[in-house]
Design a protein around this motif. Structure first.
Motif, PDB file in Angstrom:
ATOM      1  N   GLU A  93      -3.600   2.891  22.056  1.00 24.92           N
ATOM      2  CA  GLU A  93      -2.388   2.553  22.809  1.00 24.92           C
ATOM      3  C   GLU A  93      -1.134   2.824  21.975  1.00 24.92           C
ATOM      4  O   GLU A  93      -0.052   3.016  22.529  1.00 24.92           O
ATOM      5  N   ARG A  94      -1.296   2.753  20.662  1.00 17.62           N
ATOM      6  CA  ARG A  94      -0.151   2.995  19.785  1.00 17.62           C
ATOM      7  C   ARG A  94      -0.373   4.261  18.972  1.00 17.62           C
ATOM      8  O   ARG A  94      -0.351   4.247  17.740  1.00 17.62           O
ATOM      9  N   LEU A  95      -0.600   5.373  19.703  1.00 22.25           N
ATOM     10  CA  LEU A  95      -0.828   6.648  19.022  1.00 22.25           C
ATOM     11  C   LEU A  95       0.373   7.036  18.175  1.00 22.25           C
ATOM     12  O   LEU A  95       0.245   7.717  17.163  1.00 22.25           O
ATOM     13  N   ASP A  96       1.578   6.598  18.606  1.00 23.62           N
ATOM     14  CA  ASP A  96       2.784   6.899  17.835  1.00 23.62           C
ATOM     15  C   ASP A  96       2.668   6.326  16.424  1.00 23.62           C
ATOM     16  O   ASP A  96       2.895   7.008  15.429  1.00 23.62           O
ATOM     17  N   ARG A  99      -0.174   8.060  14.424  1.00 25.69           N
ATOM     18  CA  ARG A  99       0.233   9.362  13.888  1.00 25.69           C
ATOM     19  C   ARG A  99       1.170   9.193  12.721  1.00 25.69           C
ATOM     20  O   ARG A  99       1.018   9.831  11.696  1.00 25.69           O
ATOM     21  N   VAL A 104      -6.691   7.824  11.109  1.00 27.19           N
ATOM     22  CA  VAL A 104      -7.649   8.645  11.855  1.00 27.19           C
ATOM     23  C   VAL A 104      -8.922   7.878  12.171  1.00 27.19           C
ATOM     24  O   VAL A 104      -9.792   8.359  12.887  1.00 27.19           O
TER      25      VAL A 104
ATOM     26  N   TYR B 134     -13.582   8.754  17.967  1.00 27.22           N
ATOM     27  CA  TYR B 134     -12.839   8.339  19.160  1.00 27.22           C
ATOM     28  C   TYR B 134     -11.327   8.450  18.973  1.00 27.22           C
ATOM     29  O   TYR B 134     -10.622   9.031  19.807  1.00 27.22           O
ATOM     30  N   LEU B 135     -10.830   7.916  17.846  1.00 21.05           N
ATOM     31  CA  LEU B 135      -9.386   7.913  17.626  1.00 21.05           C
ATOM     32  C   LEU B 135      -8.864   9.332  17.410  1.00 21.05           C
ATOM     33  O   LEU B 135      -7.814   9.706  17.930  1.00 21.05           O
ATOM     34  N   LEU B 136      -9.627  10.135  16.644  1.00 20.86           N
ATOM     35  CA  LEU B 136      -9.222  11.529  16.433  1.00 20.86           C
ATOM     36  C   LEU B 136      -9.129  12.259  17.761  1.00 20.86           C
ATOM     37  O   LEU B 136      -8.172  12.988  18.011  1.00 20.86           O
ATOM     38  N   ALA B 138      -8.658  10.898  20.697  1.00 20.36           N
ATOM     39  CA  ALA B 138      -7.527  10.343  21.447  1.00 20.36           C
ATOM     40  C   ALA B 138      -6.220  10.963  20.950  1.00 20.36           C
ATOM     41  O   ALA B 138      -5.320  11.269  21.733  1.00 20.36           O
ATOM     42  N   ARG B 139      -6.132  11.176  19.623  1.00 18.02           N
ATOM     43  CA  ARG B 139      -4.911  11.766  19.066  1.00 18.02           C
ATOM     44  C   ARG B 139      -4.774  13.217  19.502  1.00 18.02           C
ATOM     45  O   ARG B 139      -3.676  13.689  19.768  1.00 18.02           O
ATOM     46  N   LEU B 140      -5.902  13.928  19.568  1.00 18.42           N
ATOM     47  CA  LEU B 140      -5.855  15.340  19.965  1.00 18.42           C
ATOM     48  C   LEU B 140      -5.549  15.491  21.449  1.00 18.42           C
ATOM     49  O   LEU B 140      -4.880  16.425  21.864  1.00 18.42           O
ATOM     50  N   ALA B 142      -3.762  13.562  23.422  1.00 18.97           N
ATOM     51  CA  ALA B 142      -2.371  13.278  23.770  1.00 18.97           C
ATOM     52  C   ALA B 142      -1.490  13.736  22.623  1.00 18.97           C
ATOM     53  O   ALA B 142      -1.083  12.949  21.795  1.00 18.97           O
ATOM     54  N   PRO B 143      -1.188  15.059  22.567  1.00 19.16           N
ATOM     55  CA  PRO B 143      -0.523  15.610  21.377  1.00 19.16           C
ATOM     56  C   PRO B 143       0.821  14.963  21.055  1.00 19.16           C
ATOM     57  O   PRO B 143       1.117  14.735  19.909  1.00 19.16           O
ATOM     58  N   ARG B 144       1.630  14.713  22.090  1.00 23.21           N
ATOM     59  CA  ARG B 144       2.921  14.109  21.765  1.00 23.21           C
ATOM     60  C   ARG B 144       3.209  12.981  22.740  1.00 23.21           C
ATOM     61  O   ARG B 144       4.200  12.984  23.462  1.00 23.21           O
ATOM     62  N   ALA B 145       2.318  12.002  22.761  1.00 21.42           N
ATOM     63  CA  ALA B 145       2.477  10.873  23.683  1.00 21.42           C
ATOM     64  C   ALA B 145       3.673  10.028  23.286  1.00 21.42           C
ATOM     65  O   ALA B 145       3.985   9.888  22.115  1.00 21.42           O
ATOM     66  N   ALA B 147       5.840   6.482  22.937  1.00 24.34           N
ATOM     67  CA  ALA B 147       5.444   5.182  22.394  1.00 24.34           C
ATOM     68  C   ALA B 147       4.897   4.296  23.510  1.00 24.34           C
ATOM     69  O   ALA B 147       5.319   4.407  24.656  1.00 24.34           O
ATOM     70  N   GLN B 148       3.978   3.457  23.161  1.00 27.26           N
ATOM     71  CA  GLN B 148       3.306   2.473  24.025  1.00 27.26           C
ATOM     72  C   GLN B 148       2.289   3.108  24.947  1.00 27.26           C
ATOM     73  O   GLN B 148       2.566   3.808  25.836  1.00 27.26           O
TER      74      GLN B 148
END
Lengths: 147, 148
Positions: A93-96, A99, A104, B134-136, B138-140, B142-145, B147-148
């Protein structure tokens, strides 16, 4: 890959690789590393107030069993430590934040100093002793400064 | 220390036992190169991923044969992490199966070996590779999601 010898070699290679990865991750889990010139986070970034002396910032995810274990360890430890806060965020939920702080893996636990600067980083499940060791320098500083 | 937040917790030793059976099945798949064995394991992953880890045939085996011989579990576990890892297993073995059916040489052995590494890590070290990814992912995804 029809040769039985080649297939046996493939299995042995997979076994050696799995053991190497397993031992490496096991050794790394829960060990805190000092962060040099860490990022500075404000309460607004966390969505929760910072601890007066230290903050455990835990990144968790829904599919992570060790995250629950780490939460239990910190839930048991933190109320006994004056001025220490525990903030848990869902990394997905807090990917910001994930990142920005190069998270990771979950659980990743960052320890923030009173100003919000990241001072140590731990990935993998923590034992109570490891969690205590991760904040110990900040608590010692606070004691030293007040005397 | 009970956590009432989890609606239906499962015995954490179930998925661990399932990982052990999976590792053995995949090891035999690597050794024999049998496309049928890979297809069977892919079907097991599909049941675990879509019907939940508790519905997996290996989970059934655990409850029928292993759990009656064990003490009650110290704590229950959320079924979502191991269910997610079944999906990761399904993607790997499913890809191997499709490539094998398309005639790609070595697809069965390579896919079974990759999935074996993940199952062995879970069985021997309690490390869930799928969950780590999973987190990697999720990061890939949504490249530029925002905030929140």
């Amino acid at each position: 890959m029809s040769s039985p010898t080649l297939r046996l070699a493939a299995l042995l290679a997979a076994l050696v690789l799995a053991c190497a990865v397993g031992l490496w991750v096991q050794r790394r889990n829960g060990r805190s590393r000092a962060v040099v010139a860490g990022d500075v986070l404000a309460a607004a970034d966390l969505g929760a107030p910072l601890g007066e002396r230290a903050t455990f910032l835990q990144f968790s995810s829904e599919v992570c069993a060790p995250c629950r274990a780490t939460r239990r360890v910190l839930d048991a430890l933190v109320p006994g430590l004056d001025g220490v806060a525990h903030v848990e965020v869902d990394a997905a939920e807090r990917l910001d934040l994930a990142r920005r702080l190069s998270v990771v893996r979950t659980p990743t636990v960052l320890v923030l100093d009173p100003a919000g600067r990241v001072v140590t980083r731990t990935s993998g499940a923590m034992t109570p002793a490891q969690a205590r060791a991760a904040v110990a320098p900040l608590l010692a500083d606070a004691l030293g400064a007040s005397r | 220390m009970t956590t009432p937040a989890t609606p239906s917790g499962i015995d954490p030793r179930g998925p661990r036992f399932g990982a052990l059976v999976t590792a053995v099945v995949l090891a035999v798949t690597v050794l024999t190169g049998s496309v049928w064995l890979l297809a069977a394991q892919t079907a097991v992953f599909a049941v675990g991923a879509f019907a939940g880890i508790g519905a997996s045939p290996y989970g059934w085996l655990f409850r029928a044969l292993v759990r009656p011989r064990l003490a009650p579990p110290a704590e229950l576990e959320d079924p979502r992490p191991p269910t997610f890892s079944q999906l990761v297993g399904l993607v790997v073995t499913g890809a191997g199966l499709v490539l094998a059916l398309l005639g790609v040489g070595g697809a069965v052995v390579v896919a079974a070996a990759v999935a074996f590494v993940a199952a062995f890590l879970n069985a021997a070290f309690g490390l869930c590779l799928g969950c780590e990814l999973y987190l990697l992912l999720a990061r890939l995804r949504a490249p530029r999601a925002a905030a929140q």
